[in-house]
Design a protein around this motif. Structure first.
Motif, PDB file in Angstrom:
ATOM      1  N   CYS A 152      -4.294   2.876  -7.866  1.00  8.71           N
ATOM      2  CA  CYS A 152      -4.316   3.419  -6.509  1.00  8.71           C
ATOM      3  C   CYS A 152      -5.737   3.385  -5.955  1.00  8.71           C
ATOM      4  O   CYS A 152      -6.717   3.339  -6.706  1.00  8.71           O
ATOM      5  N   THR A 203       6.474  11.874   4.989  1.00  8.84           N
ATOM      6  CA  THR A 203       5.167  11.348   4.563  1.00  8.84           C
ATOM      7  C   THR A 203       4.040  11.823   5.468  1.00  8.84           C
ATOM      8  O   THR A 203       2.891  11.877   5.030  1.00  8.84           O
ATOM      9  N   PRO A 212       0.802  -1.228   0.000  1.00  2.00           N
ATOM     10  CA  PRO A 212       0.000   0.000   0.000  1.00  2.00           C
ATOM     11  C   PRO A 212       0.834   1.277   0.000  1.00  2.00           C
ATOM     12  O   PRO A 212       0.408   2.297  -0.539  1.00  2.00           O
ATOM     13  N   GLU A 213       2.029   1.232   0.594  1.00  6.43           N
ATOM     14  CA  GLU A 213       2.832   2.441   0.736  1.00  6.43           C
ATOM     15  C   GLU A 213       4.175   2.353   0.040  1.00  6.43           C
ATOM     16  O   GLU A 213       5.020   3.232   0.233  1.00  6.43           O
ATOM     17  N   GLN A 214       4.411   1.330  -0.763  1.00  5.70           N
ATOM     18  CA  GLN A 214       5.715   1.201  -1.398  1.00  5.70           C
ATOM     19  C   GLN A 214       5.608   0.411  -2.695  1.00  5.70           C
ATOM     20  O   GLN A 214       4.751  -0.459  -2.855  1.00  5.70           O
ATOM     21  N   ARG A 267       0.524  13.705   1.506  1.00  8.72           N
ATOM     22  CA  ARG A 267      -0.487  12.662   1.357  1.00  8.72           C
ATOM     23  C   ARG A 267      -0.193  11.860   0.095  1.00  8.72           C
ATOM     24  O   ARG A 267      -0.742  12.140  -0.968  1.00  8.72           O
ATOM     25  N   ASP A 296       9.781   9.057   6.890  1.00 10.92           N
ATOM     26  CA  ASP A 296       8.539   8.918   7.653  1.00 10.92           C
ATOM     27  C   ASP A 296       8.006  10.278   8.086  1.00 10.92           C
ATOM     28  O   ASP A 296       6.800  10.522   8.045  1.00 10.92           O
ATOM     29  N   VAL A 331      -2.169   5.630  -2.240  1.00  9.61           N
ATOM     30  CA  VAL A 331      -2.165   4.278  -1.663  1.00  9.61           C
ATOM     31  C   VAL A 331      -2.304   3.280  -2.799  1.00  9.61           C
ATOM     32  O   VAL A 331      -3.295   3.306  -3.546  1.00  9.61           O
TER      33      VAL A 331
END
Length: 654
Positions: A269, A246, A162-164, A250, A243, A253
């Protein structure tokens, strides 16, 4: 069981919404409980292959190589490579995960396999399927859930979370040295303009060197990193800085991806943004962003138009509606992606399937909405790209023609909830009845595993019983009702009766072998109802009795004719910290005798209680409530009880 032989799996049914895979142009495979289920394009059952291990996890196939690889669903899971259509075991791969595999990907030749494990190790492992050995491994970031190999070059690997989004390239220095190079990407923000590009991070990432002997079949391979004992402080500082960064922005995802023919990837996404990633440069470009369209025309107007675009049926006119991905996509539209000959296919929430042209504008070539509007969870192509199989989270499988998406057929019906009860129809019948928690009653054909009929009770279901005396299914409901479904014609079920016995769920239903009695129980009501076994005209209650504790299960036994009390009812209950086993007998089959017996039982109730390995018999007088009962103890074990009743024939085991 060894005395009588081993049971062979004939067929299994069920689908949980997991990805489906083709094994040839006309047969697909998916997990079904503890087995692999093979189905043809018409939905007909072909074969059910039991798992060689414990459970079935992710599955991947190589149709050109006639190879299927699947993972176990247990601790220290193994990978099994199976040939098709011989179903012979080709290789067993061990040591790639501690708890679970989350994704598998096999090369088109079937020789190389990549596996991605979940918590706690998060490992990417490459395998040689033919040699049955590990090639190399490396750690990946937590949260990764999708893995794929480039169909044109298996050395190019994509891992998505979801984040990478991380790209791996496998390089080979010589016959014994493999190098896995990782390249991370920077995700764009949710409001990034269309056609904008995002450069990858410039900080160098570590490279994992893995010593391997591909030509030899060894049991284990060790990872050799550049500095195994020295932490990469620059990476730690970068991660902390990233981190914090981020939290101030925003980013999108990620939910799905697929490979393009030009060594690039399409990435979907959650917010409906469509991205393109170049493998060599790791640059991400925004192809479509519906959030910008929402801001320009207003969210309400945008939602109304996009719903009209996705929900239009065949023959309906769509006036002045946008025909590009930038305008029609919305949140949840890109839960899965698949690239075909006609274009890029996307699907997600609302059951809407899009086909976009591979062009800068991404024009909409075709669209279709499933009738049930289920959330689409997977898209799979046949090897010749002539059939598109669609899987939904509501456990239904559809097959569509990519040239005409409206020509969509249902291969496997919806399974909205868990199966809570199953029973065979009357002896000699070739049908089995299942009940789902949502109140759906289904009739299946035993020889060919096909669904014969389906019927909805509109009451949540707890248990299912098919008595031997007639062709009906008796359903226990959460509302306390007992429903009778007539199955004289299995393809046309109908509701015969609906009677409420309890205020709590009806959790247990049993009948004797002769079909004279129907016994119902509720786990929390502390009472057992005895009904007439003739239920074609409704549920007729003959009597009831109380039982100590919460009822766990019950069973009926038939004694030889001529013996007083021809039917024995056993009830297993739990009273505080004690497990109780209660027995009581019913008289002969006449209704008059039973009514007299139940009336007398209210005045003088014999109760048998079994705790541990001791059998207690207690006789209580209810004529005088103030009178104290006089219990006496019989030290009898269960085996002793059965030995004293050699004519006892148990109908159902507890």
């Amino acid at each position: 069981m060894d005395l009588y032989g081993k049971l062979q799996l004939k067929w299994c049914g069920g689908y949980d919404g997991s990805p489906t895979n083709f094994v040839d142009n006309s047969t697909l495979v998916h997990s079904s409980g503890n087995a692999l289920r093979f189905t043809d394009q018409s939905g007909r059952h072909v074969k059910s292959l039991p798992s060689l291990g414990c459970g079935v996890g992710p599955i991947t196939t190589a149709p050109q190589a006639n190879t299927i690889v699947y993972a176990e669903s247990t601790l220290h899971p193994r990978l099994f490579a199976v040939g098709y259509p011989s179903y012979q075991l080709l290789a067993t791969l061990e040591g790639g995960a501690e708890l679970e595999y989350v994704s598998l990907a096999i090369s088109s030749s079937g020789k190389k396999l990549a596996s991605l494990s979940g918590v706690p190790d998060f490992l990417l492992v490459l395998w040689d399927v033919q040699e049955g050995c590990e090639l190399c491994r490396t750690s990946v970031g937590p949260g990764s859930s999708q893995l794929s190999l480039n169909p044109l070059n298996w050395r190019q690997i994509c891992i998505l979370g979801p984040e990478q989004l991380t790209l791996y390239l496998l390089e080979q220095c010589d016959d014994n040295q493999l190098v896995l190079t990782a390249q991370e990407t920077s995700l764009p923000e949710v409001n990034t303009e269309v056609k904008a590009s995002v450069q990858p991070p410039q900080l160098p990432l570590s490279v994992a060197h893995v010593q391997s002997k591909a030509s030899e079949k060894t049991e284990s391979h060790h990872v050799r990193e550049d500095h195994p004992k020295q932490p990469d402080l620059s990476r730690v500082l970068y991660r902390e800085t990233y981190d914090e960064y981020t939290r101030e922005r925003r980013p999108v995802v990620l939910t799905s991806h697929c490979w393009n023919s030009q060594q690039s990837l399409f990435v979907g996404c959650r917010g409906g943004q469509l991205l393109s990633t170049d493998f060599d440069t790791a640059i991400i470009q925004v192809l479509a962003n519906p959030r910008l369209a929402q801001q320009s025309m207003g969210r309400e107007e945008y939602e109304e138009k996009s719903h009209q675009q996705g929900g239009a049926r065949d023959g309906e006119e769509m006036e002045e509606l946008p025909n590009t991905a930038h305008a029609v996509l919305r949140e949840g539209s890109l839960e899965c992606l698949a690239l075909g000959r006609r274009g890029l296919f996307a699907a997600g929430k609302g059951g809407v399937i899009y086909c976009f042209a591979i062009s800068p504008e991404l024009n909409v070539l075709d669209t279709h909405t499933l009738q049930e509007r289920d959330v689409i969870s997977s898209l799979s192509w046949s090897p010749d790209f002539t059939r598109l199989v669609i899987g939904t989270q509501q456990a239904a499988i559809h097959a569509a023609d990519p040239l005409h998406l409206s020509a969509c057929s249902l291969l496997f019906p919806r399974g909205l909830s868990t199966i809570v009860g199953i029973d065979m129809l009357t002896p000699g019948s070739q049908h089995v009845v299942t009940g789902r928690a949502d109140g759906t009653v289904q009739v299946w054909s035993v020889p060919d595993a096909s669904l014969v009929s389906s019927f909805s009770l509109n009451h949540e279901t707890c248990c299912v019983l098919c008595p031997m005396s007639c062709s009906v299914a008796i359903i226990g409901c959460v509302s306390g009702h007992v429903a009778v479904v007539g199955l004289t014609q299995p393809d046309s079920p109908r509701l015969l009766a609906l009677t409420r016995l309890y205020r709590s769920p009806t959790t247990r239903l049993r009948s004797d072998q002769r079909g004279l009695f129907l016994v119902a129980a509720s786990s929390s009501d502390h009472s057992v109802f005895v009904c007439s076994g003739i239920v074609s005209k409704g549920i007729e209650v003959l009597g009831h009795t109380g039982v100590r504790g919460n009822i766990l299960d019950l069973s009926l036994a038939t004694i030889e004719p001529g013996v007083e009390g021809s039917t024995l009812i056993a009830v297993l209950s739990n009273d505080e910290d004690q497990t109780l086993f209660t027995l009581f007998q019913l008289p002969n089959s006449t209704k008059k005798d039973l009514l007299v017996y139940m009336t007398e039982r209210l005045r003088s109730s014999p109760v048998s209680i079994f705790a541990g390995e001791k059998f207690y018999y207690q006789y209580q007088h209810r004529d005088s409530p103030s009178a104290h009962p006089t219990p006496f103890l019989l030290l009898l074990t269960t085996a002793r009880i059965l030995q004293n009743s050699p004519s006892l024939q148990w109908n159902r085991r507890m």
